[in-house]
Design a protein around this motif. Structure first.
Motif, PDB file in Angstrom:
ATOM      1  N   ASP A   1      57.332  87.249  71.829  1.00 18.02           N
ATOM      2  CA  ASP A   1      57.149  86.690  70.499  1.00 18.02           C
ATOM      3  C   ASP A   1      55.803  85.988  70.368  1.00 18.02           C
ATOM      4  O   ASP A   1      55.202  85.986  69.284  1.00 18.02           O
ATOM      5  N   SER A   2      55.317  85.415  71.458  1.00 22.28           N
ATOM      6  CA  SER A   2      54.013  84.744  71.402  1.00 22.28           C
ATOM      7  C   SER A   2      52.900  85.740  71.086  1.00 22.28           C
ATOM      8  O   SER A   2      51.946  85.421  70.367  1.00 22.28           O
ATOM      9  N   GLU A   3      53.014  86.957  71.595  1.00 31.21           N
ATOM     10  CA  GLU A   3      52.015  87.985  71.305  1.00 31.21           C
ATOM     11  C   GLU A   3      52.061  88.382  69.834  1.00 31.21           C
ATOM     12  O   GLU A   3      51.024  88.577  69.198  1.00 31.21           O
ATOM     13  N   LEU A   4      53.273  88.494  69.289  1.00 31.92           N
ATOM     14  CA  LEU A   4      53.408  88.825  67.870  1.00 31.92           C
ATOM     15  C   LEU A   4      52.834  87.708  66.996  1.00 31.92           C
ATOM     16  O   LEU A   4      52.153  87.979  66.002  1.00 31.92           O
ATOM     17  N   ALA A   5      53.133  86.461  67.364  1.00 34.91           N
ATOM     18  CA  ALA A   5      52.633  85.333  66.585  1.00 34.91           C
ATOM     19  C   ALA A   5      51.104  85.272  66.619  1.00 34.91           C
ATOM     20  O   ALA A   5      50.459  84.981  65.601  1.00 34.91           O
TER      21      ALA A   5
ATOM     22  N   LEU B   1      54.187  88.545  60.520  1.00 36.59           N
ATOM     23  CA  LEU B   1      55.026  88.113  61.631  1.00 36.59           C
ATOM     24  C   LEU B   1      56.463  88.562  61.422  1.00 36.59           C
ATOM     25  O   LEU B   1      57.115  89.054  62.357  1.00 36.59           O
ATOM     26  N   GLY B   2      56.967  88.427  60.187  1.00 40.34           N
ATOM     27  CA  GLY B   2      58.322  88.883  59.910  1.00 40.34           C
ATOM     28  C   GLY B   2      58.467  90.379  60.106  1.00 40.34           C
ATOM     29  O   GLY B   2      59.456  90.861  60.684  1.00 40.34           O
ATOM     30  N   GLY B   3      57.466  91.153  59.634  1.00 38.60           N
ATOM     31  CA  GLY B   3      57.520  92.598  59.797  1.00 38.60           C
ATOM     32  C   GLY B   3      57.432  93.022  61.254  1.00 38.60           C
ATOM     33  O   GLY B   3      58.166  93.922  61.696  1.00 38.60           O
ATOM     34  N   MET B   4      56.543  92.384  62.016  1.00 37.89           N
ATOM     35  CA  MET B   4      56.397  92.748  63.428  1.00 37.89           C
ATOM     36  C   MET B   4      57.631  92.361  64.232  1.00 37.89           C
ATOM     37  O   MET B   4      58.038  93.084  65.154  1.00 37.89           O
ATOM     38  N   ARG B   5      58.250  91.239  63.898  1.00 34.28           N
ATOM     39  CA  ARG B   5      59.479  90.861  64.592  1.00 34.28           C
ATOM     40  C   ARG B   5      60.604  91.849  64.296  1.00 34.28           C
ATOM     41  O   ARG B   5      61.372  92.221  65.199  1.00 34.28           O
ATOM     42  N   ALA B   6      60.699  92.287  63.043  1.00 32.77           N
ATOM     43  CA  ALA B   6      61.731  93.260  62.690  1.00 32.77           C
ATOM     44  C   ALA B   6      61.498  94.573  63.425  1.00 32.77           C
ATOM     45  O   ALA B   6      62.446  95.200  63.933  1.00 32.77           O
ATOM     46  N   HIS B   7      60.235  95.010  63.483  1.00 34.13           N
ATOM     47  CA  HIS B   7      59.921  96.251  64.200  1.00 34.13           C
ATOM     48  C   HIS B   7      60.210  96.108  65.689  1.00 34.13           C
ATOM     49  O   HIS B   7      60.719  97.039  66.337  1.00 34.13           O
ATOM     50  N   ALA B   8      59.863  94.938  66.248  1.00 33.88           N
ATOM     51  CA  ALA B   8      60.128  94.716  67.678  1.00 33.88           C
ATOM     52  C   ALA B   8      61.619  94.738  67.970  1.00 33.88           C
ATOM     53  O   ALA B   8      62.048  95.252  69.012  1.00 33.88           O
ATOM     54  N   ARG B   9      62.432  94.206  67.048  1.00 40.13           N
ATOM     55  CA  ARG B   9      63.881  94.252  67.255  1.00 40.13           C
ATOM     56  C   ARG B   9      64.391  95.694  67.208  1.00 40.13           C
ATOM     57  O   ARG B   9      65.272  96.077  67.993  1.00 40.13           O
ATOM     58  N   GLN B  10      63.859  96.500  66.302  1.00 43.35           N
ATOM     59  CA  GLN B  10      64.280  97.892  66.206  1.00 43.35           C
ATOM     60  C   GLN B  10      63.914  98.664  67.466  1.00 43.35           C
ATOM     61  O   GLN B  10      64.725  99.431  67.999  1.00 43.35           O
ATOM     62  N   VAL B  11      62.683  98.452  67.935  1.00 37.41           N
ATOM     63  CA  VAL B  11      62.256  99.129  69.162  1.00 37.41           C
ATOM     64  C   VAL B  11      63.024  98.593  70.366  1.00 37.41           C
ATOM     65  O   VAL B  11      63.459  99.351  71.243  1.00 37.41           O
ATOM     66  N   GLY B  12      63.209  97.258  70.395  1.00 36.26           N
ATOM     67  CA  GLY B  12      63.907  96.650  71.529  1.00 36.26           C
ATOM     68  C   GLY B  12      65.351  97.085  71.660  1.00 36.26           C
ATOM     69  O   GLY B  12      65.925  97.055  72.759  1.00 36.26           O
ATOM     70  N   ALA B  13      65.961  97.514  70.547  1.00 42.71           N
ATOM     71  CA  ALA B  13      67.353  97.986  70.614  1.00 42.71           C
ATOM     72  C   ALA B  13      67.473  99.260  71.425  1.00 42.71           C
ATOM     73  O   ALA B  13      68.580  99.626  71.857  1.00 42.71           O
ATOM     74  N   HIS B  14      66.357  99.958  71.632  1.00 47.51           N
ATOM     75  CA  HIS B  14      66.377 101.217  72.406  1.00 47.51           C
ATOM     76  C   HIS B  14      65.675 101.073  73.743  1.00 47.51           C
ATOM     77  O   HIS B  14      65.335 102.067  74.386  1.00 47.51           O
ATOM     78  N   LEU B  15      65.429  99.847  74.167  1.00 46.56           N
ATOM     79  CA  LEU B  15      64.835  99.577  75.473  1.00 46.56           C
ATOM     80  C   LEU B  15      65.844  98.853  76.353  1.00 46.56           C
ATOM     81  O   LEU B  15      66.583  97.987  75.872  1.00 46.56           O
TER      82      LEU B  15
ATOM     83  N   LEU C   1      45.963  86.048  63.763  1.00 44.62           N
ATOM     84  CA  LEU C   1      44.616  86.619  63.660  1.00 44.62           C
ATOM     85  C   LEU C   1      44.430  87.353  62.339  1.00 44.62           C
ATOM     86  O   LEU C   1      43.377  87.238  61.694  1.00 44.62           O
ATOM     87  N   TYR C   2      45.455  88.090  61.914  1.00 44.63           N
ATOM     88  CA  TYR C   2      45.371  88.753  60.613  1.00 44.63           C
ATOM     89  C   TYR C   2      45.303  87.714  59.477  1.00 44.63           C
ATOM     90  O   TYR C   2      44.581  87.903  58.488  1.00 44.63           O
TER      91      TYR C   2
END
Length: 213
Positions: A149-153, A66-80, A158-159
């Motif tokens: 965030d709910s999708e990431l959680a 969850l921490g890794g996916m949130r960090a990746h989402a923030r990186q991608v979101g900075a360019h959206l 599930l993992y």
């Protein structure tokens, strides 16, 4: 009957876990307790430890992911960037698109007043001239929206459940294999163990020592 001929009662107090722990450590006072019984108690405690480990591993995997996916989402979101698009045509069916059932020509502006046109996914039945929210990348091209965030959680959970099931399954299989070995060992040792313990339990051992009455 002398007190020596009466078998000593073992302690029955405490929770089942405490009794299993006492037996596993060799502190069970029951004269019928065999080495295989102590091995079974140790096996049960090992299974409990394995299940606790499975829970810990599952939770750790979920939190790390969850921490890794949130960090990746923030990186991608900075360019959206969110913009508003205006459709230049009515929606037409688009069976090849997975997120949208229809598409339409549209125009939008990003960055600043720079105009862009292209085909975007739209809800079915969208009329020409409709204004719709649109996510674009740094160059102004259409992009997928950032995941909630709910999708990431949910994905992380599930993992985590998968990791829990994996460690739990390994612990359970190991428990079953070891238990079968102990069962076969107990069957082979039953008669010798009973010949050793039965005189003490029934009092005949004391009778033999004293030569009877």
């Amino acid at each position: 009957m002398s007190t020596a001929s009466v078998p000593r009662r073992h302690r029955g107090n405490g929770t089942p876990l405490a009794r299993q722990l006492r037996r596993a450590l060799g502190h069970d006072e029951n004269p019928l307790c065999r080495s295989v019984d102590r091995s079974r108690s140790r096996l049960l405690l090992a299974l409990a430890a394995g299940l606790v480990l499975a829970l810990a591993v599952g939770a750790l995997v979920a939190l790390l992911l969850l921490g890794g996916m949130r960090a990746h989402a923030r990186q991608v979101g900075a360019h959206l960037h969110p913009v508003t698009a205006t459709t230049l045509s009515a929606a037409t069916d688009s069976p090849t698109r997975s997120l949208w059932s229809a598409q339409a020509n549209a125009s939008w502006a990003y960055p600043g007043a720079s105009a862009h046109t292209g085909v975007i996914g739209v809800p079915a039945g969208t009329a020409q001239g409709s204004r719709l929210p649109l996510w674009v990348d740094d160059s102004g091209g259409p992009a997928s929206p950032p995941p909630p965030d709910s999708e990431l959680a949910t994905a992380a959970a599930l993992y985590g459940i998968g990791a829990l099931a994996g460690v739990g399954a390994v612990s359970w299989v190991g428990y079953q294999l070891r238990r079968r070995c102990l069962d076969r060992r107990a069957e082979r040792a039953w008669e010798p163990d009973w010949e050793r313990v039965e005189p003490l339990w029934s009092g005949r051992g004391h009778w033999r020592e004293t030569g009877g009455l």
